[in-house]
Design a protein around this motif. Structure first.
Motif, PDB file in Angstrom:
ATOM      1  N   GLY A  65      33.694 -28.785   5.813  1.00 38.47           N
ATOM      2  CA  GLY A  65      33.377 -28.713   4.291  1.00 38.47           C
ATOM      3  C   GLY A  65      32.098 -29.306   3.780  1.00 38.47           C
ATOM      4  O   GLY A  65      31.913 -29.672   2.721  1.00 38.47           O
ATOM      5  N   ALA A  66      31.146 -28.835   4.599  1.00 40.61           N
ATOM      6  CA  ALA A  66      29.733 -29.279   4.518  1.00 40.61           C
ATOM      7  C   ALA A  66      29.306 -28.190   3.196  1.00 40.61           C
ATOM      8  O   ALA A  66      29.348 -27.056   3.630  1.00 40.61           O
ATOM      9  CB  ALA A  66      28.906 -29.041   5.555  1.00 40.61           C
ATOM     10  N   SER A  67      28.651 -28.676   2.303  1.00 47.87           N
ATOM     11  CA  SER A  67      28.022 -28.069   1.253  1.00 47.87           C
ATOM     12  C   SER A  67      27.174 -27.026   1.588  1.00 47.87           C
ATOM     13  O   SER A  67      26.353 -27.444   2.611  1.00 47.87           O
ATOM     14  CB  SER A  67      27.905 -28.708  -0.221  1.00 47.87           C
ATOM     15  OG  SER A  67      26.735 -29.430   0.301  1.00 47.87           O
ATOM     16  N   PRO A  86      31.513 -25.605  10.673  1.00 48.87           N
ATOM     17  CA  PRO A  86      32.319 -24.056  10.332  1.00 48.87           C
ATOM     18  C   PRO A  86      32.058 -23.436   8.824  1.00 48.87           C
ATOM     19  O   PRO A  86      31.691 -24.390   7.978  1.00 48.87           O
ATOM     20  CB  PRO A  86      33.775 -24.560  10.477  1.00 48.87           C
ATOM     21  CG  PRO A  86      33.802 -25.961  11.085  1.00 48.87           C
ATOM     22  CD  PRO A  86      32.342 -26.736  10.695  1.00 48.87           C
ATOM     23  N   LEU A  87      31.785 -22.480   8.707  1.00 42.30           N
ATOM     24  CA  LEU A  87      31.696 -21.788   7.493  1.00 42.30           C
ATOM     25  C   LEU A  87      32.908 -22.028   6.760  1.00 42.30           C
ATOM     26  O   LEU A  87      34.044 -21.816   7.202  1.00 42.30           O
ATOM     27  CB  LEU A  87      31.341 -20.331   7.632  1.00 42.30           C
ATOM     28  CG  LEU A  87      29.821 -20.064   8.231  1.00 42.30           C
ATOM     29  CD1 LEU A  87      29.467 -18.623   8.378  1.00 42.30           C
ATOM     30  CD2 LEU A  87      28.642 -20.657   7.375  1.00 42.30           C
TER      31      LEU A  87
END
Length: 99
Positions: A65-67, A86-87
């Protein structure tokens, strides 16, 4: 582990303690970032240090969930390769957006 709100100078000690405990456990570590509104460079460095310690033991730190802003900052600082990032799943978004 799930990060929410903001990671800055005031919340950094709590993050460092939580990361220390996670690094001492067995296996890979996943941190959910979808509730994270802000993380400063010190917080990112704490994540990078934990990731480096895990990598030295043959383990990985996964950031879910990395922006785009967090991914960009980690890239610019040269730390992105320490993590498995992960994208986002665009197929689920496409279904709800009518793509």
């Amino acid at each position: 582990m799930r990060l929410r709100g903001e990671v800055d100078l005031f919340t950094l000690p709590m993050l460092e303690l939580a990361l220390e405990l996670l690094v001492d456990t067995a296996g890979d570590v996943t941190i959910e970032l979808d509730g994270l509104a802000f993380i400063d460079v010190l917080g990112s460095r704490a994540l990078a240090r934990a990731a480096a310690r895990l990598c030295s033991g043959g383990r990985r730190l996964r950031l879910r969930g990395a922006s785009p802003q967090i991914r960009r900052m980690l890239n610019q600082l040269g730390w992105a390769d320490l993590f498995e990032i992960p994208l986002p799943d665009l197929s689920a978004r496409a279904a709800t957006d009518g793509w």
